[in-house]
Design a protein around this motif. Sequence first.
Motif, PDB file in Angstrom:
ATOM      1  N   PRO A 191       0.802  -0.880  -0.088  1.00 12.25           N
ATOM      2  CA  PRO A 191      -0.003  -0.040   0.196  1.00 12.25           C
ATOM      3  C   PRO A 191       0.347   1.588   0.390  1.00 12.25           C
ATOM      4  O   PRO A 191       1.866   1.507   0.806  1.00 12.25           O
ATOM      5  CB  PRO A 191      -0.644   0.088   1.749  1.00 12.25           C
ATOM      6  CG  PRO A 191       0.185  -1.408   2.376  1.00 12.25           C
ATOM      7  CD  PRO A 191       0.904  -1.706   1.146  1.00 12.25           C
ATOM      8  N   THR A 192       0.014   1.419  -0.560  1.00  9.78           N
ATOM      9  CA  THR A 192       1.083   3.357  -0.559  1.00  9.78           C
ATOM     10  C   THR A 192       0.487   5.131  -0.667  1.00  9.78           C
ATOM     11  O   THR A 192      -1.125   4.148  -1.248  1.00  9.78           O
ATOM     12  CB  THR A 192       2.035   3.307  -2.176  1.00  9.78           C
ATOM     13  OG1 THR A 192       2.737   4.787  -1.527  1.00  9.78           O
ATOM     14  CG2 THR A 192       1.891   3.776  -3.410  1.00  9.78           C
ATOM     15  N   THR A 193       0.174   5.618  -0.592  1.00  8.64           N
ATOM     16  CA  THR A 193      -0.320   6.873  -1.455  1.00  8.64           C
ATOM     17  C   THR A 193       0.253   7.892  -3.022  1.00  8.64           C
ATOM     18  O   THR A 193       1.053   8.338  -2.235  1.00  8.64           O
ATOM     19  CB  THR A 193      -0.426   7.935   0.079  1.00  8.64           C
ATOM     20  OG1 THR A 193      -1.281   6.795   1.130  1.00  8.64           O
ATOM     21  CG2 THR A 193      -1.539   9.103  -0.253  1.00  8.64           C
ATOM     22  N   ARG A 194      -0.747   8.129  -3.007  1.00 11.76           N
ATOM     23  CA  ARG A 194      -0.374   8.995  -4.646  1.00 11.76           C
ATOM     24  C   ARG A 194      -1.027   9.539  -4.685  1.00 11.76           C
ATOM     25  O   ARG A 194      -2.657   9.682  -4.646  1.00 11.76           O
ATOM     26  CB  ARG A 194       0.742   7.494  -5.601  1.00 11.76           C
ATOM     27  CG  ARG A 194       1.730   6.552  -5.513  1.00 11.76           C
ATOM     28  CD  ARG A 194       1.961   6.864  -6.342  1.00 11.76           C
ATOM     29  NE  ARG A 194       3.497   6.024  -5.999  1.00 11.76           N
ATOM     30  CZ  ARG A 194       4.111   5.789  -6.940  1.00 11.76           C
ATOM     31  NH1 ARG A 194       3.892   5.556  -8.605  1.00 11.76           N
ATOM     32  NH2 ARG A 194       5.247   5.291  -6.859  1.00 11.76           N
ATOM     33  N   THR A 195      -0.148  10.819  -5.674  1.00 11.71           N
ATOM     34  CA  THR A 195      -1.724  11.853  -6.224  1.00 11.71           C
ATOM     35  C   THR A 195      -2.136  11.217  -8.032  1.00 11.71           C
ATOM     36  O   THR A 195      -1.221  10.446  -8.590  1.00 11.71           O
ATOM     37  CB  THR A 195      -0.663  13.349  -6.368  1.00 11.71           C
ATOM     38  OG1 THR A 195      -0.143  13.663  -5.380  1.00 11.71           O
ATOM     39  CG2 THR A 195      -1.096  13.871  -7.453  1.00 11.71           C
ATOM     40  N   THR A 196      -3.057  11.429  -7.714  1.00  9.62           N
ATOM     41  CA  THR A 196      -4.242  10.864  -9.509  1.00  9.62           C
ATOM     42  C   THR A 196      -5.208  12.057  -9.729  1.00  9.62           C
ATOM     43  O   THR A 196      -6.062  12.905  -9.214  1.00  9.62           O
ATOM     44  CB  THR A 196      -5.013   9.180  -8.756  1.00  9.62           C
ATOM     45  OG1 THR A 196      -5.129   8.656 -10.445  1.00  9.62           O
ATOM     46  CG2 THR A 196      -6.100   9.774  -7.480  1.00  9.62           C
ATOM     47  N   THR A 197      -6.251  10.918 -10.744  1.00 12.06           N
ATOM     48  CA  THR A 197      -6.963  12.476 -11.659  1.00 12.06           C
ATOM     49  C   THR A 197      -8.314  11.714 -10.653  1.00 12.06           C
ATOM     50  O   THR A 197      -8.430  10.000 -10.781  1.00 12.06           O
ATOM     51  CB  THR A 197      -7.021  12.908 -12.582  1.00 12.06           C
ATOM     52  OG1 THR A 197      -5.481  13.185 -12.709  1.00 12.06           O
ATOM     53  CG2 THR A 197      -7.884  13.096 -12.905  1.00 12.06           C
ATOM     54  N   VAL A 198      -9.223  12.042 -10.347  1.00 12.09           N
ATOM     55  CA  VAL A 198     -10.289  11.504 -10.110  1.00 12.09           C
ATOM     56  C   VAL A 198     -11.567  12.088 -11.241  1.00 12.09           C
ATOM     57  O   VAL A 198     -11.005  13.753 -11.091  1.00 12.09           O
ATOM     58  CB  VAL A 198     -11.286  11.294  -8.282  1.00 12.09           C
ATOM     59  CG1 VAL A 198     -12.411  10.975  -8.163  1.00 12.09           C
ATOM     60  CG2 VAL A 198      -9.877  11.255  -7.880  1.00 12.09           C
ATOM     61  N   LYS A 199     -12.429  11.648 -11.729  1.00 10.68           N
ATOM     62  CA  LYS A 199     -13.519  11.936 -12.642  1.00 10.68           C
ATOM     63  C   LYS A 199     -14.684  11.662 -11.605  1.00 10.68           C
ATOM     64  O   LYS A 199     -14.931  10.553 -11.768  1.00 10.68           O
ATOM     65  CB  LYS A 199     -13.514  11.467 -14.227  1.00 10.68           C
ATOM     66  CG  LYS A 199     -11.786  11.825 -14.683  1.00 10.68           C
ATOM     67  CD  LYS A 199     -11.466  11.055 -16.066  1.00 10.68           C
ATOM     68  CE  LYS A 199      -9.937  11.299 -17.125  1.00 10.68           C
ATOM     69  NZ  LYS A 199      -9.848  11.310 -18.079  1.00 10.68           N
ATOM     70  N   VAL A 200     -15.468  12.712 -11.977  1.00 13.66           N
ATOM     71  CA  VAL A 200     -16.255  12.628 -11.369  1.00 13.66           C
ATOM     72  C   VAL A 200     -18.066  12.592 -12.507  1.00 13.66           C
ATOM     73  O   VAL A 200     -17.958  13.577 -13.531  1.00 13.66           O
ATOM     74  CB  VAL A 200     -17.510  13.412 -10.321  1.00 13.66           C
ATOM     75  CG1 VAL A 200     -18.578  13.218  -9.823  1.00 13.66           C
ATOM     76  CG2 VAL A 200     -15.598  13.225  -9.009  1.00 13.66           C
ATOM     77  N   TYR A 201     -18.895  11.596 -13.285  1.00 15.22           N
ATOM     78  CA  TYR A 201     -20.112  11.563 -13.835  1.00 15.22           C
ATOM     79  C   TYR A 201     -21.258  11.656 -13.252  1.00 15.22           C
ATOM     80  O   TYR A 201     -21.373  10.952 -12.832  1.00 15.22           O
ATOM     81  CB  TYR A 201     -19.675  10.720 -15.044  1.00 15.22           C
ATOM     82  CG  TYR A 201     -17.980  10.427 -15.419  1.00 15.22           C
ATOM     83  CD1 TYR A 201     -18.508  10.746 -16.600  1.00 15.22           C
ATOM     84  CD2 TYR A 201     -16.728   9.345 -14.661  1.00 15.22           C
ATOM     85  CE1 TYR A 201     -16.883  10.537 -17.686  1.00 15.22           C
ATOM     86  CE2 TYR A 201     -15.626   9.987 -15.279  1.00 15.22           C
ATOM     87  CZ  TYR A 201     -15.990  10.456 -17.129  1.00 15.22           C
ATOM     88  OH  TYR A 201     -14.589  10.297 -17.532  1.00 15.22           O
ATOM     89  N   GLN A 202     -22.476  11.916 -14.207  1.00 10.08           N
ATOM     90  CA  GLN A 202     -23.605  12.146 -13.716  1.00 10.08           C
ATOM     91  C   GLN A 202     -23.822  10.403 -14.585  1.00 10.08           C
ATOM     92  O   GLN A 202     -23.927  10.229 -15.343  1.00 10.08           O
ATOM     93  CB  GLN A 202     -24.407  13.250 -14.703  1.00 10.08           C
ATOM     94  CG  GLN A 202     -25.918  13.057 -14.107  1.00 10.08           C
ATOM     95  CD  GLN A 202     -26.247  13.678 -12.489  1.00 10.08           C
ATOM     96  OE1 GLN A 202     -25.446  15.202 -12.481  1.00 10.08           O
ATOM     97  NE2 GLN A 202     -27.556  13.035 -11.853  1.00 10.08           N
ATOM     98  N   PRO A 203     -24.564   9.481 -13.571  1.00  8.86           N
ATOM     99  CA  PRO A 203     -25.016   8.526 -14.489  1.00  8.86           C
ATOM    100  C   PRO A 203     -25.885   8.178 -15.151  1.00  8.86           C
ATOM    101  O   PRO A 203     -26.915   9.666 -14.957  1.00  8.86           O
ATOM    102  CB  PRO A 203     -25.608   7.372 -12.793  1.00  8.86           C
ATOM    103  CG  PRO A 203     -24.657   9.012 -11.951  1.00  8.86           C
ATOM    104  CD  PRO A 203     -24.359   9.757 -11.882  1.00  8.86           C
ATOM    105  N   ARG A 204     -26.494   7.696 -16.175  1.00  9.30           N
ATOM    106  CA  ARG A 204     -27.265   8.102 -16.913  1.00  9.30           C
ATOM    107  C   ARG A 204     -28.524   7.428 -16.822  1.00  9.30           C
ATOM    108  O   ARG A 204     -28.238   6.735 -16.103  1.00  9.30           O
ATOM    109  CB  ARG A 204     -26.712   7.272 -18.493  1.00  9.30           C
ATOM    110  CG  ARG A 204     -25.739   7.280 -19.162  1.00  9.30           C
ATOM    111  CD  ARG A 204     -25.198   6.601 -20.208  1.00  9.30           C
ATOM    112  NE  ARG A 204     -24.043   7.279 -20.830  1.00  9.30           N
ATOM    113  CZ  ARG A 204     -23.425   6.690 -21.652  1.00  9.30           C
ATOM    114  NH1 ARG A 204     -22.845   5.467 -21.977  1.00  9.30           N
ATOM    115  NH2 ARG A 204     -22.184   7.108 -22.691  1.00  9.30           N
ATOM    116  N   PRO A 205     -29.988   7.217 -17.560  1.00  8.51           N
ATOM    117  CA  PRO A 205     -30.798   7.644 -16.181  1.00  8.51           C
ATOM    118  C   PRO A 205     -31.186   5.230 -16.641  1.00  8.51           C
ATOM    119  O   PRO A 205     -30.088   4.901 -17.555  1.00  8.51           O
ATOM    120  CB  PRO A 205     -31.647   7.352 -17.874  1.00  8.51           C
ATOM    121  CG  PRO A 205     -31.598   8.800 -18.225  1.00  8.51           C
ATOM    122  CD  PRO A 205     -29.751   8.613 -18.086  1.00  8.51           C
TER     123      PRO A 205
END
Length: 283
Positions: free
Chosen positions: A199-213
Amino acid sequence: MKRPWFDVYKDGLGNILDRKGKKFVLCELIQNAWDQHVSCVDVTLSRDPRTKYVTISVEDNDPDGFKDLSHAWTLFAESEKKADVQKRGRFNLGEKLVLSVCEEAVLLTTSGGVRFDGTGRHLLRKRRKCGSLFTGRLKMTNEEMEGCAAVMDELIPPDESEGIVTTFNGRVLQPRNPLAIFKTRLRTEVEDDERKLRPTTRTTTVKVYQPRPGETGTLYELGIPVLETGDTYHIDVQQKLPLNFDRDNVPPSYLRTLRALVLNAVYSHLSEADASSPDRKSV
């Protein structure tokens, strides 16, 4: 003659996959292709006429293909993906789980070919100039086929910046437009000097999406659905998640941290009622 320590019962291994459902087959094959140097991944799923069987094929155009063909059948062979937190693979197990539910299968790649059937494993003289093609035949109900088609639409395929086009039965899977994108430090797993995952901790990108119907909020790992959270949004983390061995859950503390970060990122998109509701369990 040197004998191996272990033998593997194919049907028993297949039972592990049955718990996940047949749609896991497609996810495994597609994530393996996305992890390669590809610009095109073509997936087909079709019913063999008047039978209980379907044929699945996944083809990519990675110039190198399989560097080591034996990884197609060797359980837990050392994976190059362990050292790269932006690759989805870990244990070199996925292809073997897929093979365990197939009645027969063929893999053709740049380093050669192999056929799996009722009489065993057979190396082929054929090889491809570029890329890999996996073809597998397995039992599948119509309901399971529908589930496979549905999971293809649930994927978050690489966007134009990654230069990968993914098709399913000839239809291009369209990338989704994120509602929010942010960078943060999150727990992950990476190979150490002894080739063990730590285990480690790293900087990453997170993308957030609106779910489809009709979709349920889900936690994704690099575009592959991992865990239905029931949250308001899909959350796609762009590095390895700290998954359990079955790769279908994360520690509760990790999910709490991630939810708080996402809430901060999407706060401006929440209505006043959503933001103040005492019953709102998640982002």
